[in-house]
Write an enzyme that holds these catalytic residues in place. Structure first.
Site, PDB file in Angstrom:
ATOM      1  N   TYR A 154       0.790  -1.252   0.155  1.00 59.35           N
ATOM      2  CA  TYR A 154      -0.057   0.028   0.081  1.00 59.35           C
ATOM      3  C   TYR A 154       0.899   1.151  -0.154  1.00 59.35           C
ATOM      4  O   TYR A 154       0.665   2.159  -0.762  1.00 59.35           O
ATOM      5  CB  TYR A 154      -0.749   0.037   1.316  1.00 59.35           C
ATOM      6  CG  TYR A 154      -1.859   1.070   1.492  1.00 59.35           C
ATOM      7  CD1 TYR A 154      -2.987   1.172   0.613  1.00 59.35           C
ATOM      8  CD2 TYR A 154      -1.663   2.276   2.468  1.00 59.35           C
ATOM      9  CE1 TYR A 154      -3.890   2.221   0.910  1.00 59.35           C
ATOM     10  CE2 TYR A 154      -2.572   3.091   2.637  1.00 59.35           C
ATOM     11  CZ  TYR A 154      -3.648   3.203   1.786  1.00 59.35           C
ATOM     12  OH  TYR A 154      -4.544   4.194   1.830  1.00 59.35           O
ATOM     13  N   LYS A 158       0.756   4.191  -2.773  1.00 56.55           N
ATOM     14  CA  LYS A 158       0.431   5.667  -2.653  1.00 56.55           C
ATOM     15  C   LYS A 158       1.503   6.490  -2.825  1.00 56.55           C
ATOM     16  O   LYS A 158       1.370   7.544  -3.183  1.00 56.55           O
ATOM     17  CB  LYS A 158       0.134   5.765  -1.269  1.00 56.55           C
ATOM     18  CG  LYS A 158      -1.339   4.912  -0.914  1.00 56.55           C
ATOM     19  CD  LYS A 158      -2.314   5.444  -1.722  1.00 56.55           C
ATOM     20  CE  LYS A 158      -3.783   5.157  -1.572  1.00 56.55           C
ATOM     21  NZ  LYS A 158      -4.822   5.609  -2.444  1.00 56.55           N
TER      22      LYS A 158
END
Length: 245
Positions: A154, A158
């Protein structure tokens, strides 16, 4: 009570990950401002069941697919003949410390977050360039800058979105297109999955002492999507209660 009223009448707004959380709030909000909304999500049943999306054009599909991106653009142009705003919000979690992450866990998170942002942006840019105007708002995360245990996939996705935002802003500014991102800190299904003790610890780190409601992201995204932000591009704006200070 809001002190600002927004009017997006005549504008067409695409929101991905629109069946719940921040995406649903954004799609509902833009619909309330008079915009033509195209709501995209993998979960067709949730899309069709969301009261806030009754006036929206619904596209069920995986944003990591080039075919879904093409269908979304086609649906938007069929609905109104134009696209004015793209909000890349779709996301997924497959958490685990790095030595326990499977190839599928890594690849799916990168594909949806980073790949979906890329594919949706690429699909919209021909229309934006032809119009000589467009707004792209990407959703990134505090984790993309600072990392978080159990979220290497993640965090990488991002962080990639931050670099993507700044690069595309430099590439498309000459066409009248702005590209910005928000870094939210809101009570979503992802936050609800955090164990209670860990959630309490995270809350203590927020200067404002709470997670935002998903609806509190709407004003910031509306600004970045508006004419008032015509000279704002390449910005990653924290909407996180001071967490990133």
């Amino acid at each position: 009570m809001s002190n600002i009223s927004w009017d997006f009448t005549g504008r067409t707004v695409i929101v991905t990950g629109a069946a719940q959380g921040i995406g649903l709030e954004l799609a509902t909000f833009f619909s309330s401002t008079g915009a033509t909304v195209v709501a995209v999500d993998l979960d067709q049943a949730a899309l069709e069941g969301a009261a806030g999306l009754r006036d929206a054009t619904l596209v069920a599909g995986d944003v990591s697919s080039t075919e879904t991106a093409a269908r979304t653009v086609a649906a938007a142009l069929a609905a109104s003949g134009r696209i004015d705003v793209l909000v890349n919000n779709a996301g997924v979690l497959r958490d685990g410390v790095v030595w326990k992450l499977s190839d599928a866990d890594w690849e799916q998170v990168l594909a949806v977050h980073a790949g979906g942002t890329f594919r949706m942006t690429r699909a919209c840019l021909p229309t934006f360039r032809e119009q000589g105007a467009g707004r792209i708002v990407n959703v990134t995360s505090y984790t993309g800058l600072h990392g978080n245990v159990g979220q290497a996939n993640y965090a990488a996705a991002k962080a990639g979105i931050i670099g993507f935002t700044k690069t595309v802003a430099k590439e498309v500014g000459r066409f009248g297109v702005t590209v910005n991102a928000i870094s939210p800190n809101a009570s979503t299904r992802m936050v609800a999955s955090i164990p209670e003790d860990k959630l309490a610890e995270l809350t203590r780190q927020i200067p404002l002492g709470r997670f935002a409601e998903p609806s509190e992201m709407c004003g910031t995204v509306a600004f970045l999507a508006s004419d008032e932000a015509a000279y704002v591009t390449g910005v990653v704006l924290p909407v996180d209660g001071g967490l990133s200070m």
